[in-house]
Design a protein around this motif. Structure first.
Motif, PDB file in Angstrom:
ATOM      1  N   UNK A 158       0.835  -1.206   0.000  1.00  0.00           N
ATOM      2  CA  UNK A 158       0.000   0.000   0.000  1.00  0.00           C
ATOM      3  C   UNK A 158       0.868   1.254   0.000  1.00  0.00           C
ATOM      4  N   UNK A 159       1.901   1.270   0.826  1.00  0.00           N
ATOM      5  CA  UNK A 159       2.800   2.430   0.874  1.00  0.00           C
ATOM      6  C   UNK A 159       3.510   2.637  -0.461  1.00  0.00           C
ATOM      7  N   UNK A 160       3.926   1.536  -1.080  1.00  0.00           N
ATOM      8  CA  UNK A 160       4.570   1.645  -2.397  1.00  0.00           C
ATOM      9  C   UNK A 160       3.593   2.226  -3.413  1.00  0.00           C
ATOM     10  N   UNK A 161       2.334   1.766  -3.395  1.00  0.00           N
ATOM     11  CA  UNK A 161       1.344   2.271  -4.342  1.00  0.00           C
ATOM     12  C   UNK A 161       1.037   3.738  -4.103  1.00  0.00           C
ATOM     13  N   UNK A 162       0.897   4.105  -2.854  1.00  0.00           N
ATOM     14  CA  UNK A 162       0.626   5.523  -2.539  1.00  0.00           C
ATOM     15  C   UNK A 162       1.796   6.407  -2.944  1.00  0.00           C
ATOM     16  N   UNK A 163       3.009   5.906  -2.748  1.00  0.00           N
ATOM     17  CA  UNK A 163       4.193   6.655  -3.165  1.00  0.00           C
ATOM     18  C   UNK A 163       4.197   6.835  -4.674  1.00  0.00           C
ATOM     19  N   UNK A 164       3.891   5.764  -5.406  1.00  0.00           N
ATOM     20  CA  UNK A 164       3.807   5.842  -6.867  1.00  0.00           C
ATOM     21  C   UNK A 164       2.762   6.871  -7.279  1.00  0.00           C
ATOM     22  N   UNK A 165       1.595   6.815  -6.659  1.00  0.00           N
ATOM     23  CA  UNK A 165       0.514   7.742  -7.007  1.00  0.00           C
ATOM     24  C   UNK A 165       0.922   9.200  -6.781  1.00  0.00           C
ATOM     25  N   UNK A 166       1.557   9.470  -5.633  1.00  0.00           N
ATOM     26  CA  UNK A 166       1.985  10.838  -5.323  1.00  0.00           C
ATOM     27  C   UNK A 166       3.061  11.295  -6.305  1.00  0.00           C
ATOM     28  N   UNK A 167       4.024  10.417  -6.571  1.00  0.00           N
ATOM     29  CA  UNK A 167       5.096  10.791  -7.500  1.00  0.00           C
ATOM     30  C   UNK A 167       4.568  11.037  -8.906  1.00  0.00           C
ATOM     31  N   UNK A 168       3.673  10.192  -9.375  1.00  0.00           N
ATOM     32  CA  UNK A 168       3.114  10.387 -10.718  1.00  0.00           C
ATOM     33  C   UNK A 168       2.300  11.674 -10.798  1.00  0.00           C
ATOM     34  N   UNK A 169       1.510  11.944  -9.768  1.00  0.00           N
ATOM     35  CA  UNK A 169       0.733  13.181  -9.762  1.00  0.00           C
ATOM     36  C   UNK A 169       1.664  14.390  -9.732  1.00  0.00           C
ATOM     37  N   UNK A 170       2.733  14.295  -8.976  1.00  0.00           N
ATOM     38  CA  UNK A 170       3.710  15.386  -8.918  1.00  0.00           C
ATOM     39  C   UNK A 170       4.382  15.571 -10.272  1.00  0.00           C
ATOM     40  N   UNK A 171       4.759  14.462 -10.918  1.00  0.00           N
ATOM     41  CA  UNK A 171       5.377  14.560 -12.244  1.00  0.00           C
ATOM     42  C   UNK A 171       4.427  15.202 -13.260  1.00  0.00           C
ATOM     43  N   UNK A 172       3.166  14.826 -13.200  1.00  0.00           N
ATOM     44  CA  UNK A 172       2.187  15.440 -14.111  1.00  0.00           C
ATOM     45  C   UNK A 172       2.081  16.940 -13.858  1.00  0.00           C
ATOM     46  N   UNK A 173       2.057  17.301 -12.594  1.00  0.00           N
ATOM     47  CA  UNK A 173       1.965  18.706 -12.222  1.00  0.00           C
ATOM     48  C   UNK A 173       3.210  19.478 -12.672  1.00  0.00           C
ATOM     49  N   UNK A 174       4.365  18.878 -12.479  1.00  0.00           N
ATOM     50  CA  UNK A 174       5.613  19.515 -12.909  1.00  0.00           C
ATOM     51  C   UNK A 174       5.603  19.715 -14.423  1.00  0.00           C
ATOM     52  N   UNK A 175       5.206  18.687 -15.159  1.00  0.00           N
ATOM     53  CA  UNK A 175       5.174  18.789 -16.619  1.00  0.00           C
ATOM     54  C   UNK A 175       4.202  19.881 -17.054  1.00  0.00           C
ATOM     55  N   UNK A 176       3.070  19.956 -16.394  1.00  0.00           N
ATOM     56  CA  UNK A 176       2.073  20.980 -16.717  1.00  0.00           C
ATOM     57  C   UNK A 176       2.640  22.373 -16.436  1.00  0.00           C
ATOM     58  N   UNK A 177       3.271  22.510 -15.280  1.00  0.00           N
ATOM     59  CA  UNK A 177       3.833  23.800 -14.887  1.00  0.00           C
ATOM     60  C   UNK A 177       4.946  24.236 -15.836  1.00  0.00           C
ATOM     61  N   UNK A 178       5.791  23.293 -16.227  1.00  0.00           N
ATOM     62  CA  UNK A 178       6.899  23.626 -17.122  1.00  0.00           C
ATOM     63  C   UNK A 178       6.424  23.918 -18.541  1.00  0.00           C
ATOM     64  N   UNK A 179       5.270  23.386 -18.889  1.00  0.00           N
ATOM     65  CA  UNK A 179       4.705  23.648 -20.213  1.00  0.00           C
ATOM     66  C   UNK A 179       5.587  23.130 -21.330  1.00  0.00           C
ATOM     67  N   UNK A 180       5.621  23.857 -22.431  1.00  0.00           N
ATOM     68  CA  UNK A 180       6.358  23.424 -23.617  1.00  0.00           C
ATOM     69  C   UNK A 180       7.805  23.912 -23.608  1.00  0.00           C
ATOM     70  N   UNK A 181       8.190  24.577 -22.543  1.00  0.00           N
ATOM     71  CA  UNK A 181       9.556  25.111 -22.447  1.00  0.00           C
ATOM     72  C   UNK A 181      10.573  23.980 -22.329  1.00  0.00           C
ATOM     73  N   UNK A 182      11.793  24.272 -22.713  1.00  0.00           N
ATOM     74  CA  UNK A 182      12.892  23.312 -22.537  1.00  0.00           C
ATOM     75  C   UNK A 182      13.132  23.086 -21.053  1.00  0.00           C
ATOM     76  N   UNK A 183      13.571  21.891 -20.718  1.00  0.00           N
ATOM     77  CA  UNK A 183      13.862  21.551 -19.328  1.00  0.00           C
ATOM     78  C   UNK A 183      15.324  21.869 -19.029  1.00  0.00           C
ATOM     79  N   UNK A 184      15.559  22.438 -17.864  1.00  0.00           N
ATOM     80  CA  UNK A 184      16.933  22.696 -17.435  1.00  0.00           C
ATOM     81  C   UNK A 184      17.547  21.384 -16.953  1.00  0.00           C
TER      82      UNK A 184
END
Length: 167
Positions: free
Chosen positions: A38-64
């Motif tokens: 359960x902890x592994x799954x919750x960690x995966x869920x949080x990390x994936x949601x964070x990655x989606x949010x980061x990608x959205x925030x960064x938009x189409x710009x190049x990544x540093x």
């Protein structure tokens, strides 16, 4: 014996509601209820949601370089958590229902041709012999509209009013 021999014809040709006895379900439920899983799954869920949010925030710009280092690190953590889940399932192949984190061919077939599945026929003891199962609409693509009771907060009266002109 064979999912295809036993269920596909009944589902495709006759439109029957189908059920499968899949003993592996019981083991998977036990393993997936363990705290580490359960902890592994919750960690995966949080990390994936964070990655989606980061990608959205960064938009189409190049990544540093820093952006890429953080994203790569999070992806490695997700991979470690998925490895932990596979190990917790207790066999070298992992889950019969998953190939790593994607649904296996067996899982796709089960979803497509089975309305119900259970670890044992004794699971049916929880239902009346007259019970009728009404499987959910089995749409496979995410763009297809999924309604539901909660979608528009309809009452039963509203549903009957809206269905009146359909029949």
């Amino acid at each position: 014996d064979s999912l295809f021999a036993d269920l596909v014809d009944a589902k495709r040709q006759f439109g029957w509601t189908t059920a499968a006895v899949t003993p592996e379900v019981e083991h998977e439920i036990e393993m997936q209820s363990q705290t580490r899983f359960v902890l592994a799954q919750r960690t995966i869920d949080v990390l994936l949601q964070t990655l989606r949010s980061v990608q959205y925030t960064l938009g189409a710009e190049s990544r540093s370089e820093d952006d890429l280092r953080v994203i790569d690190g999070m992806e490695r953590l997700i991979s470690k958590c998925r490895d932990e889940q596979t190990n917790l399932l207790g066999n070298s192949f992992g889950s019969v229902f998953r190939a790593r984190y994607q649904p296996s061919l067996f899982a796709h077939s089960l979803r497509r041709y089975c309305d119900l599945y259970m670890s044992s026929v004794s699971s049916m003891r929880h239902y009346s012999p007259e019970h009728r199962f009404y499987p959910e609409d089995a749409r496979l693509l995410s763009h297809e509209i999924r309604g539901g009771v909660d979608a528009d907060c309809w009452t039963l009266d509203t549903a009957f009013e809206n269905a009146d002109g359909l029949f």
